[in-house]
Design an enzyme around this catalytic site. Sequence first.
Site, PDB file in Angstrom:
ATOM      1  N   SER A 257      -9.331  62.534  20.330  1.00  0.00           N
ATOM      2  CA  SER A 257     -10.406  63.259  19.666  1.00  0.00           C
ATOM      3  C   SER A 257     -11.340  62.293  18.953  1.00  0.00           C
ATOM      4  O   SER A 257     -11.105  61.086  18.932  1.00  0.00           O
ATOM      5  CB  SER A 257      -9.833  64.285  18.686  1.00  0.00           C
ATOM      6  OG  SER A 257      -9.348  63.616  17.546  1.00  0.00           O
ATOM      7  N   LYS A 258     -12.395  62.871  18.416  1.00  0.00           N
ATOM      8  CA  LYS A 258     -13.462  62.119  17.751  1.00  0.00           C
ATOM      9  C   LYS A 258     -12.922  61.076  16.758  1.00  0.00           C
ATOM     10  O   LYS A 258     -13.424  59.963  16.689  1.00  0.00           O
ATOM     11  CB  LYS A 258     -14.288  63.149  16.999  1.00  0.00           C
ATOM     12  CG  LYS A 258     -15.760  63.062  16.904  1.00  0.00           C
ATOM     13  CD  LYS A 258     -16.669  62.937  17.974  1.00  0.00           C
ATOM     14  CE  LYS A 258     -18.125  62.762  17.696  1.00  0.00           C
ATOM     15  NZ  LYS A 258     -18.740  62.231  18.908  1.00  0.00           N
ATOM     16  N   ARG A 259     -11.893  61.473  16.019  1.00  0.00           N
ATOM     17  CA  ARG A 259     -11.444  60.552  14.969  1.00  0.00           C
ATOM     18  C   ARG A 259     -10.761  59.307  15.522  1.00  0.00           C
ATOM     19  O   ARG A 259     -10.438  58.390  14.782  1.00  0.00           O
ATOM     20  CB  ARG A 259     -10.544  61.281  13.964  1.00  0.00           C
ATOM     21  CG  ARG A 259      -9.229  61.692  14.528  1.00  0.00           C
ATOM     22  CD  ARG A 259      -8.532  62.708  13.651  1.00  0.00           C
ATOM     23  NE  ARG A 259      -7.570  63.431  14.430  1.00  0.00           N
ATOM     24  CZ  ARG A 259      -6.357  62.982  14.721  1.00  0.00           C
ATOM     25  NH1 ARG A 259      -5.962  61.820  14.249  1.00  0.00           N
ATOM     26  NH2 ARG A 259      -5.547  63.675  15.481  1.00  0.00           N
ATOM     27  N   HIS A 260     -10.551  59.246  16.840  1.00  0.00           N
ATOM     28  CA  HIS A 260      -9.979  58.031  17.417  1.00  0.00           C
ATOM     29  C   HIS A 260     -11.065  57.046  17.833  1.00  0.00           C
ATOM     30  O   HIS A 260     -10.810  56.142  18.626  1.00  0.00           O
ATOM     31  CB  HIS A 260      -9.105  58.383  18.624  1.00  0.00           C
ATOM     32  CG  HIS A 260      -7.961  59.296  18.282  1.00  0.00           C
ATOM     33  ND1 HIS A 260      -7.869  60.587  18.733  1.00  0.00           N
ATOM     34  CD2 HIS A 260      -6.884  59.090  17.483  1.00  0.00           C
ATOM     35  CE1 HIS A 260      -6.773  61.149  18.236  1.00  0.00           C
ATOM     36  NE2 HIS A 260      -6.168  60.269  17.469  1.00  0.00           N
ATOM     37  N   ASP A 267     -20.426  59.043  23.341  1.00  0.00           N
ATOM     38  CA  ASP A 267     -20.035  58.069  22.312  1.00  0.00           C
ATOM     39  C   ASP A 267     -19.932  56.672  22.929  1.00  0.00           C
ATOM     40  O   ASP A 267     -20.351  55.683  22.335  1.00  0.00           O
ATOM     41  CB  ASP A 267     -18.653  58.401  21.726  1.00  0.00           C
ATOM     42  CG  ASP A 267     -18.620  59.750  21.025  1.00  0.00           C
ATOM     43  OD1 ASP A 267     -19.669  60.166  20.521  1.00  0.00           O
ATOM     44  OD2 ASP A 267     -17.544  60.370  20.993  1.00  0.00           O
TER      45      ASP A 267
END
Length: 489
Positions: A257-260, A267
């Site tokens: 997910s985004k937080r990785h 991205d």
Amino acid sequence: MSATLPVRVRIAPSPTGFFHVGNARTAIFNWLFARAHGGAFVWRVEDTDRSRFVAEALDDQRAALDWLGITPDEGPFTGGAFGPYMQSERLPLYQGHVDALLAAGKAYRCFCTPERLDEVRRARELGKLKGRYDRHCRNLSADEVAARQAEGGRHTVRLAMPLSGTRTLDDVLRGEIAFDLAEMDDPIILKSDGFPTYHLAVVVDDVAMAITHVLRADEWIPSAPIHLMLYDAFGWTPPVYCHVPLVLAPDGKGKLSKRHGGAEVRDYRAAGYLPEALFNYLALLGWAYSGDEEIFTPEQAAARFALGDIKVSPAAWNPDKLLWMNGHYIRSLAPDDLAARLVPFLADAGIEATAAEVLALVPLIRERITTLLEVVPLVDFFWATRITPEVVDLVPNKLAPAEVAANLRRTAEALATVVHWTAEALEEELRALSEALGVKAGPLFQPVRVAVTGKKIAPPLFETLAIVGKDKVIERLTAAATLLEGGAG
Ligand code: GLU
């Protein structure tokens, strides 16, 4: 499926967000499989959930596919013989199929209100009963149904699932998976807004679009028995199923997910990854090209791709490997190609560089960057109108600012005499100066580097001075000297 049917595969991402790298990996597997068999790669837009529709998602998905070079053979923007490819434009098709199931007694109208459904669900949970729905409307008489309809009651349509028995999914990677039908609810296939649910639309469209193989993420396995029961209800033969493992977070726990540090194709594009590298990396995630080769082109991969070689265990995201691969692809680009790809990254940083200017810098940076974005801090000083170095960076240990200022002025004077402004000539001049002044190369050159680039770490010094140019170099050396002398800089 008959072996003579031409291979047709599809991706069907819902336009509910930006294109996830896991979706991209599934798309790549589909694309490779289609290419390996001379088949068609179809993009279908599953936009029947109006509440989750994100308008920009479609353009984002299109851009991601184009950028990765996996352009669909058929799809919303390409067209094709099986269109339209947006499910919201195919409503009459689904409604017709629902009517057929209703007429055959294989589906029924459900008039239960959301409030009742909620109550029933809670009561069943408390009573530890299987399923969330009590099938109340399955047993309404024809007269009751007619009366409710005449009242104009809002309703959904549910598939009447068998109440017992098993249904087996035959998956290419996992073999047979049996589902206990007694555990399953009667799924809604048509919502009260007249839109089909995913389950109905995916089955109707896979058949209508002559899809032969369904390669999709294994999070859809729990939905597979519903799909199989729909195939049975319609009397259709299901496609070949191949559920591919999810792309996990680097620690192997949960979905990426985004937080990785980035989970969407956009991205990685914005961070300066090359599409060649991301394609190569994603294709390898859960599939082995060969025993030891890891770098390959899409065409080479397509020539070897086979579904049976996909690994069943989920693959964890490995940012270091992707970075390594990106560096590899950057170094193997032709210099003018690399320059052209760097220009937009510089432009985004406010640097209006021409491709020719960037091309001159390529030999200085190509070994030093692993993403295109990294070029910006490495070369921004070339275009700066003024460099403002930090005094602490300008003054090496054990030297007094006045001493450094004097050295910088002498360097400027020496360089003013250089006629052929080349890296070799500059090196010769500066080394001679170091000897003449009795100042070692390190303490003499480091302030020059900082004065000209504003940084302690920059591309090789003599090449850098050669490209920055005589006037600017002398101007920056003088300004740094002035700064150290306490002047305005
Ligand atoms: N619309 C589903 C998704 O968002 C497609 C699943 C499938 O391929 O059947 O991924």
